[in-house]
Design a protein around this motif. Structure first.
Motif, PDB file in Angstrom:
ATOM      1  N   GLY A 124      -4.098  14.038   3.657  1.00  0.00           N
ATOM      2  CA  GLY A 124      -4.436  15.449   3.600  1.00  0.00           C
ATOM      3  C   GLY A 124      -3.386  16.236   2.861  1.00  0.00           C
ATOM      4  O   GLY A 124      -2.440  15.683   2.289  1.00  0.00           O
ATOM      5  N   VAL A 125      -3.581  17.541   2.882  1.00  0.00           N
ATOM      6  CA  VAL A 125      -2.653  18.454   2.210  1.00  0.00           C
ATOM      7  C   VAL A 125      -2.291  19.570   3.175  1.00  0.00           C
ATOM      8  O   VAL A 125      -3.042  19.893   4.096  1.00  0.00           O
ATOM      9  N   ARG A 126      -1.128  20.140   2.952  1.00  0.00           N
ATOM     10  CA  ARG A 126      -0.653  21.263   3.760  1.00  0.00           C
ATOM     11  C   ARG A 126       0.065  22.219   2.824  1.00  0.00           C
ATOM     12  O   ARG A 126       0.869  21.814   1.988  1.00  0.00           O
ATOM     13  N   ARG A 127      -0.234  23.469   2.938  1.00  0.00           N
ATOM     14  CA  ARG A 127       0.447  24.496   2.149  1.00  0.00           C
ATOM     15  C   ARG A 127       1.254  25.347   3.100  1.00  0.00           C
ATOM     16  O   ARG A 127       0.715  25.963   4.021  1.00  0.00           O
ATOM     17  N   ASP A 128       2.571  25.320   2.932  1.00  0.00           N
ATOM     18  CA  ASP A 128       3.436  26.186   3.712  1.00  0.00           C
ATOM     19  C   ASP A 128       3.783  27.385   2.844  1.00  0.00           C
ATOM     20  O   ASP A 128       3.291  27.524   1.733  1.00  0.00           O
ATOM     21  N   ARG A 129       4.657  28.183   3.295  1.00  0.00           N
ATOM     22  CA  ARG A 129       5.012  29.416   2.592  1.00  0.00           C
ATOM     23  C   ARG A 129       5.331  29.194   1.114  1.00  0.00           C
ATOM     24  O   ARG A 129       4.751  29.835   0.248  1.00  0.00           O
ATOM     25  N   GLU A 130       6.214  28.295   0.809  1.00  0.00           N
ATOM     26  CA  GLU A 130       6.628  28.065  -0.577  1.00  0.00           C
ATOM     27  C   GLU A 130       6.441  26.627  -1.034  1.00  0.00           C
ATOM     28  O   GLU A 130       6.806  26.287  -2.146  1.00  0.00           O
ATOM     29  N   GLU A 131       5.890  25.790  -0.180  1.00  0.00           N
ATOM     30  CA  GLU A 131       5.806  24.369  -0.502  1.00  0.00           C
ATOM     31  C   GLU A 131       4.380  23.845  -0.327  1.00  0.00           C
ATOM     32  O   GLU A 131       3.605  24.373   0.460  1.00  0.00           O
ATOM     33  N   HIS A 132       4.108  22.797  -1.070  1.00  0.00           N
ATOM     34  CA  HIS A 132       2.834  22.091  -0.976  1.00  0.00           C
ATOM     35  C   HIS A 132       3.146  20.640  -0.617  1.00  0.00           C
ATOM     36  O   HIS A 132       3.987  20.016  -1.252  1.00  0.00           O
ATOM     37  N   THR A 133       2.491  20.126   0.390  1.00  0.00           N
ATOM     38  CA  THR A 133       2.740  18.762   0.860  1.00  0.00           C
ATOM     39  C   THR A 133       1.446  17.967   0.842  1.00  0.00           C
ATOM     40  O   THR A 133       0.421  18.442   1.315  1.00  0.00           O
ATOM     41  N   VAL A 134       1.524  16.770   0.293  1.00  0.00           N
ATOM     42  CA  VAL A 134       0.426  15.814   0.396  1.00  0.00           C
ATOM     43  C   VAL A 134       0.937  14.694   1.277  1.00  0.00           C
ATOM     44  O   VAL A 134       2.044  14.188   1.069  1.00  0.00           O
ATOM     45  N   TRP A 135       0.161  14.303   2.270  1.00  0.00           N
ATOM     46  CA  TRP A 135       0.596  13.281   3.211  1.00  0.00           C
ATOM     47  C   TRP A 135      -0.449  12.172   3.310  1.00  0.00           C
ATOM     48  O   TRP A 135      -1.627  12.397   3.025  1.00  0.00           O
ATOM     49  N   ALA A 136       0.031  11.011   3.714  1.00  0.00           N
ATOM     50  CA  ALA A 136      -0.854   9.865   3.944  1.00  0.00           C
ATOM     51  C   ALA A 136      -0.297   9.063   5.109  1.00  0.00           C
ATOM     52  O   ALA A 136       0.925   8.969   5.272  1.00  0.00           O
ATOM     53  N   GLU A 137      -1.189   8.493   5.899  1.00  0.00           N
ATOM     54  CA  GLU A 137      -0.788   7.680   7.051  1.00  0.00           C
ATOM     55  C   GLU A 137      -1.374   6.281   6.945  1.00  0.00           C
ATOM     56  O   GLU A 137      -2.522   6.102   6.542  1.00  0.00           O
ATOM     57  N   LEU A 138      -0.558   5.325   7.308  1.00  0.00           N
ATOM     58  CA  LEU A 138      -0.959   3.917   7.378  1.00  0.00           C
ATOM     59  C   LEU A 138      -0.495   3.360   8.700  1.00  0.00           C
ATOM     60  O   LEU A 138       0.501   3.808   9.244  1.00  0.00           O
ATOM     61  N   GLY A 139      -1.166   2.361   9.186  1.00  0.00           N
ATOM     62  CA  GLY A 139      -0.693   1.766  10.414  1.00  0.00           C
ATOM     63  C   GLY A 139      -1.510   0.679  10.914  1.00  0.00           C
ATOM     64  O   GLY A 139      -2.106  -0.176  10.575  1.00  0.00           O
TER      65      GLY A 139
ATOM     66  N   ASP B 169       0.818  -1.210   0.000  1.00  0.00           N
ATOM     67  CA  ASP B 169       0.000   0.000   0.000  1.00  0.00           C
ATOM     68  C   ASP B 169       0.856   1.266   0.000  1.00  0.00           C
ATOM     69  O   ASP B 169       0.582   2.217  -0.743  1.00  0.00           O
ATOM     70  N   LEU B 170       1.899   1.292   0.827  1.00  0.00           N
ATOM     71  CA  LEU B 170       2.706   2.509   0.917  1.00  0.00           C
ATOM     72  C   LEU B 170       3.478   2.773  -0.371  1.00  0.00           C
ATOM     73  O   LEU B 170       3.626   3.926  -0.772  1.00  0.00           O
ATOM     74  N   THR B 171       3.961   1.739  -1.034  1.00  0.00           N
ATOM     75  CA  THR B 171       4.694   1.981  -2.281  1.00  0.00           C
ATOM     76  C   THR B 171       3.752   2.471  -3.381  1.00  0.00           C
ATOM     77  O   THR B 171       4.146   3.316  -4.192  1.00  0.00           O
ATOM     78  N   LEU B 172       2.529   1.988  -3.407  1.00  0.00           N
ATOM     79  CA  LEU B 172       1.566   2.501  -4.395  1.00  0.00           C
ATOM     80  C   LEU B 172       1.216   3.956  -4.102  1.00  0.00           C
ATOM     81  O   LEU B 172       1.185   4.798  -5.000  1.00  0.00           O
ATOM     82  N   ILE B 173       0.991   4.269  -2.843  1.00  0.00           N
ATOM     83  CA  ILE B 173       0.714   5.657  -2.454  1.00  0.00           C
ATOM     84  C   ILE B 173       1.896   6.548  -2.817  1.00  0.00           C
ATOM     85  O   ILE B 173       1.719   7.640  -3.376  1.00  0.00           O
TER      86      ILE B 173
ATOM     87  N   VAL C 288      -5.048   6.913  -3.136  1.00  0.00           N
ATOM     88  CA  VAL C 288      -4.390   7.290  -1.879  1.00  0.00           C
ATOM     89  C   VAL C 288      -5.399   7.291  -0.738  1.00  0.00           C
ATOM     90  O   VAL C 288      -5.146   6.743   0.343  1.00  0.00           O
ATOM     91  N   ALA C 289      -6.565   7.872  -0.963  1.00  0.00           N
ATOM     92  CA  ALA C 289      -7.591   7.938   0.083  1.00  0.00           C
ATOM     93  C   ALA C 289      -8.086   6.552   0.481  1.00  0.00           C
ATOM     94  O   ALA C 289      -8.320   6.283   1.669  1.00  0.00           O
ATOM     95  N   GLU C 290      -8.242   5.678  -0.487  1.00  0.00           N
ATOM     96  CA  GLU C 290      -8.745   4.331  -0.203  1.00  0.00           C
ATOM     97  C   GLU C 290      -7.726   3.472   0.549  1.00  0.00           C
ATOM     98  O   GLU C 290      -8.103   2.643   1.375  1.00  0.00           O
ATOM     99  N   LEU C 291      -6.447   3.639   0.264  1.00  0.00           N
ATOM    100  CA  LEU C 291      -5.421   2.800   0.877  1.00  0.00           C
ATOM    101  C   LEU C 291      -4.936   3.315   2.229  1.00  0.00           C
ATOM    102  O   LEU C 291      -4.435   2.539   3.033  1.00  0.00           O
ATOM    103  N   SER C 292      -5.055   4.596   2.465  1.00  0.00           N
ATOM    104  CA  SER C 292      -4.523   5.168   3.704  1.00  0.00           C
ATOM    105  C   SER C 292      -5.609   5.259   4.780  1.00  0.00           C
ATOM    106  O   SER C 292      -6.793   5.234   4.480  1.00  0.00           O
ATOM    107  N   GLN C 293      -5.151   5.366   6.020  1.00  0.00           N
ATOM    108  CA  GLN C 293      -6.089   5.590   7.117  1.00  0.00           C
ATOM    109  C   GLN C 293      -6.538   7.045   7.136  1.00  0.00           C
ATOM    110  O   GLN C 293      -7.676   7.343   7.441  1.00  0.00           O
TER     111      GLN C 293
END
Length: 148
Positions: free
Chosen positions: A133-148, A51-55, A125-130
């Motif tokens: 979400g997304v986070r926008r910092d000053r100059e960067e955009h981050t997409v994150w996913a959690e599994l466990g 799952d994590l490698t596909l995400i 990503v939504a189906e495989l992760s628990q």
């Protein structure tokens, strides 16, 4: 467009790893997946590898295509004495990002979004992760996913 991963790691090897992603040709996407599998195996969480490698593949491809071509992948292990460890993958790029809620709404509308050739990666990503979400910092955009 694929990923070029230098042999650099930051943080505690068993708790955090960071890899730079760059457009390149060759087998670099496979190298990212291999590193994640090795990292998860060391952490005793090899069952999360598929799952994590596909995400990771989905998020890294999005970052390189839509995020300006340079990105960073970070994998972290968060453990609690009461629960199973949680793995958090973050892919960060320099792009403008997107409205997560609008993307999720599009899945619930009957506009054919999931039938198109593109646009299903975040659904996967939504189906495989628990959680994801997304986070926008000053100059960067981050997409994150959690599994466990």
């Amino acid at each position: 467009m694929f990923l070029s991963l230098p042999d650099t790691q930051t943080g505690d090897r068993d708790k955090e790893s960071t890899w730079s992603l760059r457009p390149a040709g060759g087998q670099e996407a496979g190298r990212l997946r291999s590193r994640i599998v090795m990292w998860l195996t060391r952490a005793g969480l090899a069952d999360l590898a598929d799952d994590l490698t596909l995400i990771a593949s989905e998020l890294a491809a999005n970052a390189l295509v839509y995020g300006g071509g340079l990105a960073r992948a970070e994998v972290r292990l968060a453990a609690s004495a009461k629960t199973r460890p949680c793995v958090r993958l973050e892919i960060t790029d320099l792009g403008q990002g997107f409205d997560r809620d609008a993307v999720v709404r599009s899945w619930n509308e009957s506009d054919g979004t999931l039938d198109r050739c593109h646009g299903r990666g975040l659904f996967i990503v939504a189906e495989l992760s628990q959680r994801w979400g997304v986070r926008r910092d000053r100059e960067e955009h981050t997409v994150w996913a959690e599994l466990g």
